[in-house]
Design a protein around this motif. Structure first.
Motif, PDB file in Angstrom:
ATOM      1  N   VAL A 134       2.225   1.793  -3.582  1.00  0.00           N
ATOM      2  CA  VAL A 134       1.198   2.295  -4.501  1.00  0.00           C
ATOM      3  C   VAL A 134       0.952   3.778  -4.267  1.00  0.00           C
ATOM      4  O   VAL A 134       0.884   4.579  -5.208  1.00  0.00           O
ATOM      5  N   SER A 135       0.831   4.173  -3.008  1.00  0.00           N
ATOM      6  CA  SER A 135       0.598   5.580  -2.692  1.00  0.00           C
ATOM      7  C   SER A 135       1.765   6.453  -3.143  1.00  0.00           C
ATOM      8  O   SER A 135       1.566   7.563  -3.651  1.00  0.00           O
ATOM      9  N   ALA A 136       2.990   5.958  -2.969  1.00  0.00           N
ATOM     10  CA  ALA A 136       4.166   6.729  -3.376  1.00  0.00           C
ATOM     11  C   ALA A 136       4.186   6.944  -4.881  1.00  0.00           C
ATOM     12  O   ALA A 136       4.506   8.038  -5.364  1.00  0.00           O
ATOM     13  N   ARG A 137       3.826   5.918  -5.647  1.00  0.00           N
ATOM     14  CA  ARG A 137       3.823   6.059  -7.109  1.00  0.00           C
ATOM     15  C   ARG A 137       2.707   6.992  -7.592  1.00  0.00           C
ATOM     16  O   ARG A 137       2.852   7.664  -8.615  1.00  0.00           O
ATOM     17  N   LEU A 138       1.591   7.035  -6.884  1.00  0.00           N
ATOM     18  CA  LEU A 138       0.514   7.957  -7.267  1.00  0.00           C
ATOM     19  C   LEU A 138       0.958   9.399  -7.097  1.00  0.00           C
ATOM     20  O   LEU A 138       0.592  10.269  -7.894  1.00  0.00           O
ATOM     21  N   ILE A 139       1.759   9.655  -6.065  1.00  0.00           N
ATOM     22  CA  ILE A 139       2.218  11.022  -5.804  1.00  0.00           C
ATOM     23  C   ILE A 139       3.384  11.384  -6.707  1.00  0.00           C
ATOM     24  O   ILE A 139       3.442  12.502  -7.232  1.00  0.00           O
ATOM     25  N   ARG A 167       0.687   9.826   5.184  1.00  0.00           N
ATOM     26  CA  ARG A 167      -0.579  10.158   4.519  1.00  0.00           C
ATOM     27  C   ARG A 167      -1.496   8.945   4.375  1.00  0.00           C
ATOM     28  O   ARG A 167      -2.704   9.092   4.239  1.00  0.00           O
ATOM     29  N   THR A 168      -0.932   7.739   4.395  1.00  0.00           N
ATOM     30  CA  THR A 168      -1.792   6.557   4.276  1.00  0.00           C
ATOM     31  C   THR A 168      -2.538   6.271   5.567  1.00  0.00           C
ATOM     32  O   THR A 168      -3.364   5.354   5.610  1.00  0.00           O
ATOM     33  N   THR A 177       4.682   9.814   2.649  1.00  0.00           N
ATOM     34  CA  THR A 177       3.647   8.969   2.061  1.00  0.00           C
ATOM     35  C   THR A 177       3.094   8.003   3.094  1.00  0.00           C
ATOM     36  O   THR A 177       1.870   7.787   3.179  1.00  0.00           O
ATOM     37  N   GLY A 212       0.815  -1.211   0.000  1.00  0.00           N
ATOM     38  CA  GLY A 212       0.000   0.000   0.000  1.00  0.00           C
ATOM     39  C   GLY A 212       0.839   1.248   0.000  1.00  0.00           C
ATOM     40  O   GLY A 212       0.510   2.244  -0.676  1.00  0.00           O
ATOM     41  N   TRP A 213       1.950   1.233   0.747  1.00  0.00           N
ATOM     42  CA  TRP A 213       2.836   2.400   0.769  1.00  0.00           C
ATOM     43  C   TRP A 213       3.429   2.660  -0.608  1.00  0.00           C
ATOM     44  O   TRP A 213       3.526   3.810  -1.046  1.00  0.00           O
ATOM     45  N   GLN A 223      -1.063   5.194   8.299  1.00  0.00           N
ATOM     46  CA  GLN A 223      -0.402   4.152   9.082  1.00  0.00           C
ATOM     47  C   GLN A 223       0.517   4.721  10.133  1.00  0.00           C
ATOM     48  O   GLN A 223       1.005   3.986  10.983  1.00  0.00           O
TER      49      GLN A 223
END
Length: 311
Positions: A118-123, A299-300, A296, A115-116, A302
């Motif tokens: 995926v979130s990093a690549r979106l940003i 922001r998730t 990141t 999940g981390w 966690q």
């Protein structure tokens, strides 16, 4: 300007500073992970290189000669400058390459890292992370050796010699197969009984095992493991097959508990909560890739107050 042929290597200067601080070549050797004869040999080689004695050796330990005291004072300045240079070069390389080298314990790698990432690549679509996995002890070694920029480990405290911040929280749970005698108990199992029971456990060096033994130790001698396995998946399978109780991360057994293939056994007296930590080498300025990735994680949802760890 060319350096003198009498200039010691940085590692030897670090060893000398440890001897000065600890008052013993043996204790300094242990701190650096080498034998006492090896440490003594490095000090003697440095004395031959310099042309004078650095230490006065005695039955009660070692102390600096007057010349050795001067060398130690100068060495502190040299090593401080070298640390700043190393940190600056590392930050420049990381920023230039846009690549973050990460190592993570098995629990973090399997259940949080996807999940981390995926979130990093979106940003940052151009963001690249190389990931290595292992138990918490191995991850800490990779960070100390500079093979990765950032590590994620499990445990109640930071690994020796590393800076850390808690980035997520987890709890360990005792699980058994349906029909195990513990599932028919009217009252929760006590921590002392768990400590005395052979369990299906992770291998030595695992953060899960370290936390478990640390929590149970006050309740009596901890029994030898029933089975040692290096995979959480294998541990769950063995427990579900009825081999015996197991203690694993709550993150790892959510699906099995919902499906009923494993049953959680409540435990009294013991707090099985734990922190999952980001770790990095001290004296190092965290470059943009590290700061961005930790942001990141925050922001998730966690982590809490991760921004304070990288300011």
């Amino acid at each position: 300007m060319a350096l003198s042929a009498h200039m010691p290597e940085l590692g030897a200067l670090e060893l000398l500073l440890s001897v000065a601080r600890l008052g013993s070549v043996g204790r300094a050797a242990a701190e650096h992970g080498i034998t006492q004869p090896a440490a003594s040999g490095r000090i003697r080689n440095m004395e031959r290189l310099l042309g004078f004695t650095l230490l006065e050796r005695g039955a009660r330990g070692s102390r600096l000669t007057p010349a050795g005291t001067l060398v130690v004072d100068w060495a502190r300045q040299v090593l401080s400058a070298a640390t700043e240079l190393d940190a600056g070069i590392a930050a420049l390389r990381a920023e230039h390459m846009g690549r973050l080298r990460v190592a993570a314990s098995m629990t973090v790698a399997e259940y949080l890292m996807p999940g981390w990432l995926v979130s990093a690549r979106l940003i940052r679509p151009d963001f690249t992370v190389s990931l290595r996995t292992g138990n918490s002890t191995h991850v800490a070694e990779l960070v100390r050796d500079g093979e990765v920029d950032l590590g994620f480990v499990e445990g109640p405290q930071a690994p020796t010699g590393l800076h850390s911040r808690v980035v997520a929280r987890d709890r360990l749970v005792v699980v058994v197969a349906p029909g195990h005698p513990w599932t028919r108990r009217r009252h929760p199992v006590g921590a002392a009984e768990v400590a005395a029971t052979p369990l299906i456990e992770r291998e030595p060096g695992s953060g899960t095992r370290y936390v478990l033994h640390d929590v149970l130790r006050p309740y009596g001698p901890v029994a030898e493991p029933l089975i040692e396995l290096s995979s959480t998946t294998a541990i769950k399978a063995a427990a579900a097959a009825g081999a015996g109780p197991a203690v694993v991360s709550s993150l790892a057994v959510a699906d099995e508990l919902r499906a009923g293939s494993l049953v959680e056994v409540p435990v009294t007296d013991a707090d099985l909560g734990r922190g999952l930590r980001a770790v990095w080498t001290p004296g190092r300025r965290l470059g943009p890739p590290v700061r961005d990735f930790l942001a990141t994680v925050a922001r998730t949802g966690q982590a809490a107050q991760v921004s304070g760890a990288v300011g």
